[in-house]
Write a protein that holds these residues in place. Structure first.
Motif, PDB file in Angstrom:
ATOM      1  N   LYS A  65     -11.109 -17.497  11.010  1.00 17.29           N
ATOM      2  CA  LYS A  65     -11.908 -16.698  10.079  1.00 17.29           C
ATOM      3  C   LYS A  65     -11.140 -15.414   9.820  1.00 17.29           C
ATOM      4  CE  LYS A  65     -16.617 -15.274   9.058  1.00 17.29           C
ATOM      5  NZ  LYS A  65     -18.008 -15.123   9.568  1.00 17.29           N
ATOM      6  N   GLY A  66     -10.175 -15.527   8.900  1.00 16.13           N
ATOM      7  CA  GLY A  66      -9.298 -14.407   8.610  1.00 16.13           C
ATOM      8  C   GLY A  66      -8.350 -14.764   7.482  1.00 16.13           C
ATOM      9  N   THR A  67      -7.300 -13.985   7.340  1.00 11.39           N
ATOM     10  CA  THR A  67      -6.355 -14.124   6.241  1.00 11.39           C
ATOM     11  C   THR A  67      -5.200 -15.043   6.632  1.00 11.39           C
ATOM     12  OG1 THR A  67      -4.952 -12.282   6.939  1.00 11.39           O
ATOM     13  CG2 THR A  67      -6.909 -11.734   5.606  1.00 11.39           C
ATOM     14  N   PRO A  68      -4.368 -15.451   5.666  1.00 11.27           N
ATOM     15  CA  PRO A  68      -3.179 -16.227   6.018  1.00 11.27           C
ATOM     16  C   PRO A  68      -2.273 -15.493   7.011  1.00 11.27           C
ATOM     17  CG  PRO A  68      -3.596 -16.383   3.672  1.00 11.27           C
ATOM     18  CD  PRO A  68      -4.542 -15.358   4.200  1.00 11.27           C
ATOM     19  N   THR A  69      -2.142 -14.185   6.857  1.00 11.42           N
ATOM     20  CA  THR A  69      -1.350 -13.398   7.808  1.00 11.42           C
ATOM     21  C   THR A  69      -1.925 -13.505   9.209  1.00 11.42           C
ATOM     22  OG1 THR A  69      -0.718 -11.853   6.061  1.00 11.42           O
ATOM     23  CG2 THR A  69      -0.496 -11.076   8.323  1.00 11.42           C
ATOM     24  N   ASP A  70      -3.248 -13.378   9.324  1.00 12.33           N
ATOM     25  CA  ASP A  70      -3.910 -13.551  10.619  1.00 12.33           C
ATOM     26  C   ASP A  70      -3.588 -14.923  11.206  1.00 12.33           C
ATOM     27  OD1 ASP A  70      -5.231 -11.070  10.285  1.00 12.33           O
ATOM     28  OD2 ASP A  70      -6.946 -12.038   9.317  1.00 12.33           O
ATOM     29  N   CYS A  71      -3.602 -15.948  10.351  1.00 11.32           N
ATOM     30  CA  CYS A  71      -3.381 -17.320  10.812  1.00 11.32           C
ATOM     31  C   CYS A  71      -1.989 -17.496  11.405  1.00 11.32           C
ATOM     32  CB  CYS A  71      -3.573 -18.298   9.647  1.00 11.32           C
ATOM     33  SG  CYS A  71      -5.276 -18.429   9.067  1.00 11.32           S
ATOM     34  N   VAL A  72      -0.990 -16.937  10.744  1.00 12.40           N
ATOM     35  CA  VAL A  72       0.380 -17.066  11.251  1.00 12.40           C
ATOM     36  C   VAL A  72       0.530 -16.314  12.579  1.00 12.40           C
ATOM     37  CG1 VAL A  72       2.805 -16.546  10.788  1.00 12.40           C
ATOM     38  CG2 VAL A  72       1.355 -17.455   8.974  1.00 12.40           C
ATOM     39  N   ILE A  73      -0.048 -15.137  12.661  1.00  8.00           N
ATOM     40  CA  ILE A  73       0.016 -14.377  13.914  1.00  8.00           C
ATOM     41  C   ILE A  73      -0.680 -15.142  15.039  1.00  8.00           C
ATOM     42  CG2 ILE A  73      -0.769 -12.273  15.083  1.00  8.00           C
ATOM     43  CD1 ILE A  73      -0.382 -10.822  12.375  1.00  8.00           C
ATOM     44  N   MET A  74      -1.855 -15.686  14.758  1.00  9.24           N
ATOM     45  CA  MET A  74      -2.576 -16.464  15.763  1.00  9.24           C
ATOM     46  C   MET A  74      -1.786 -17.707  16.155  1.00  9.24           C
ATOM     47  SD  MET A  74      -5.421 -15.072  16.772  1.00  9.24           S
ATOM     48  CE  MET A  74      -6.431 -16.425  17.371  1.00  9.24           C
ATOM     49  N   GLY A  75      -1.170 -18.349  15.176  1.00  6.97           N
ATOM     50  CA  GLY A  75      -0.390 -19.541  15.460  1.00  6.97           C
ATOM     51  C   GLY A  75       0.789 -19.246  16.360  1.00  6.97           C
ATOM     52  N   VAL A  76       1.546 -18.197  16.012  1.00  5.63           N
ATOM     53  CA  VAL A  76       2.773 -17.879  16.752  1.00  5.63           C
ATOM     54  C   VAL A  76       2.461 -17.211  18.087  1.00  5.63           C
ATOM     55  CG1 VAL A  76       4.903 -16.515  16.699  1.00  5.63           C
ATOM     56  CG2 VAL A  76       4.123 -17.701  14.629  1.00  5.63           C
ATOM     57  N   ARG A  77       1.545 -16.245  18.086  1.00  2.00           N
ATOM     58  CA  ARG A  77       1.299 -15.435  19.290  1.00  2.00           C
ATOM     59  C   ARG A  77       0.294 -16.051  20.266  1.00  2.00           C
ATOM     60  NH1 ARG A  77       5.617 -12.093  19.166  1.00  2.00           N
ATOM     61  NH2 ARG A  77       5.561 -10.568  17.471  1.00  2.00           N
ATOM     62  N   MET A  78      -0.551 -16.967  19.783  1.00  2.00           N
ATOM     63  CA  MET A  78      -1.603 -17.502  20.636  1.00  2.00           C
ATOM     64  C   MET A  78      -1.480 -19.018  20.804  1.00  2.00           C
ATOM     65  SD  MET A  78      -4.362 -16.903  22.470  1.00  2.00           S
ATOM     66  CE  MET A  78      -4.603 -15.191  22.028  1.00  2.00           C
ATOM     67  N   ILE A  79      -1.652 -19.758  19.719  1.00  2.00           N
ATOM     68  CA  ILE A  79      -1.725 -21.219  19.820  1.00  2.00           C
ATOM     69  C   ILE A  79      -0.396 -21.833  20.237  1.00  2.00           C
ATOM     70  CG2 ILE A  79      -2.172 -23.331  18.493  1.00  2.00           C
ATOM     71  CD1 ILE A  79      -4.038 -21.523  16.722  1.00  2.00           C
ATOM     72  N   MET A  80       0.707 -21.307  19.701  1.00  2.01           N
ATOM     73  CA  MET A  80       2.040 -21.852  19.991  1.00  2.01           C
ATOM     74  C   MET A  80       2.855 -20.896  20.849  1.00  2.01           C
ATOM     75  SD  MET A  80       2.627 -23.138  16.059  1.00  2.01           S
ATOM     76  CE  MET A  80       4.021 -24.232  16.316  1.00  2.01           C
ATOM     77  N   ALA A  81       2.171 -20.105  21.651  1.00  3.52           N
ATOM     78  CA  ALA A  81       2.849 -19.078  22.438  1.00  3.52           C
ATOM     79  C   ALA A  81       3.836 -19.662  23.443  1.00  3.52           C
ATOM     80  CB  ALA A  81       1.811 -18.222  23.168  1.00  3.52           C
ATOM     81  N   ASP A  82       3.593 -20.898  23.882  1.00  2.16           N
ATOM     82  CA  ASP A  82       4.491 -21.515  24.854  1.00  2.16           C
ATOM     83  C   ASP A  82       5.846 -21.852  24.259  1.00  2.16           C
ATOM     84  OD1 ASP A  82       3.217 -23.456  23.233  1.00  2.16           O
ATOM     85  OD2 ASP A  82       3.805 -25.037  24.641  1.00  2.16           O
ATOM     86  N   LYS A  83       5.850 -22.146  22.951  1.00  2.00           N
ATOM     87  CA  LYS A  83       7.094 -22.474  22.252  1.00  2.00           C
ATOM     88  C   LYS A  83       6.920 -22.129  20.779  1.00  2.00           C
ATOM     89  CE  LYS A  83      10.231 -26.268  21.119  1.00  2.00           C
ATOM     90  NZ  LYS A  83      10.404 -27.742  21.109  1.00  2.00           N
TER      91      LYS A  83
END
Length: 256
Positions: A65-83
């Motif tokens: 529930k946010g912007t495309p920028t939020d989504c990329v940050i969440m993807g890189v920093r949270m969901i895919m943080a392991d790699k």
């Protein structure tokens, strides 16, 4: 290759399904992190005053529930943080993102955020209506031509601090007449208008709308490529500095 997908049309947009099909031809390690709802026109905005809500739709598919920028940050920093992902693909947008659209587009902003995080990034958009007046969105144009195009772009390399903006013309895949490497075009500023309406209680409200009008299309631009039924490939960069004007100002201020 690990790929992160996002868009600005929302998690259930048909163009995102097309993008996933494209990405799966490039890799079997694909994650989708997209806005919960349509975020067209939000540009490179961040949600700083509201919490981000993350919802897992299915394995490797998340809605924010946010912007495309939020989504990329969440993807890189949270969901895919392991790699971290090796590539960010944003789109496929419903409609072209050319000329001034570059500054408004959430699709391009998603790729821009990837570039800011040091990840090669490509924005993809499918034009429709436009010069041919076709209401049908020819998704097959993107689906057929995107994979070889992306492979060649990656082989050539995307400069650090840069991204690539790709627009597919408003025609069937068989009618595409090639690829053009373009610069950002410019439209007539008078094409944007404000329309006033009234709600059921008589109170005014307003819509920002585009209106038809003449557009002078310069050769070598993204607008010209689409008019010629070509795929427009425009390299963009995060550094917006106008070096020519900077040097001119330095000289002007140096005069005593």
């Amino acid at each position: 290759m690990r790929i992160l997908l996002t868009n600005d049309d929302g998690i259930h947009a048909p163009g995102l399904a097309v993008l996933e099909t494209i990405a799966q031809e490039l890799s079997d390690d694909v994650f989708v992190v997209a806005p919960e709802s349509d975020q067209s026109g939000v540009a490179h905005s961040l949600s700083l005053s509201d919490p981000l809500r993350l919802r897992e739709i299915s394995p490797r598919h998340y809605a924010v529930k946010g912007t495309p920028t939020d989504c990329v940050i969440m993807g890189v920093r949270m969901i895919m943080a392991d790699k971290r992902p090796d590539l960010v693909l944003s789109g496929v947008n419903r409609g072209q993102n050319v000329a001034e659209d570059v500054t408004y587009s959430g699709t391009i902003a998603g790729a821009m955020e990837g570039a800011m995080l040091g990840i090669p990034a490509i924005a993809l958009s499918q034009a429709y209506a436009g010069v041919h007046g076709r209401p049908l969105i020819e998704w097959d144009s993107s689906e057929r031509h995107a994979v070889p195009l992306i492979r060649k772009i990656l082989a050539a390399g995307i400069a650090p601090g840069g991204l690539v903006n790709v627009n597919f013309p408003p025609c069937a895949a068989d009618e595409v007449k090639g690829i053009a490497f373009t610069r950002q075009g410019q439209r007539n500023a008078e094409l944007m208008r404000v329309e006033q309406r009234r709600d059921g209680r008589g109170f005014p409200y307003f819509w920002l709308m585009f209106q038809r009008g003449e557009i002078h299309i310069d050769d070598g631009t993204d607008l010209a490529a689409l008019a010629e039924q070509k795929i427009s490939v425009t390299p963009l960069r995060l550094d917006l500095t106008d070096d020519e004007s900077r040097l001119r100002l330095e000289k002007a201020f140096a005069i005593r």
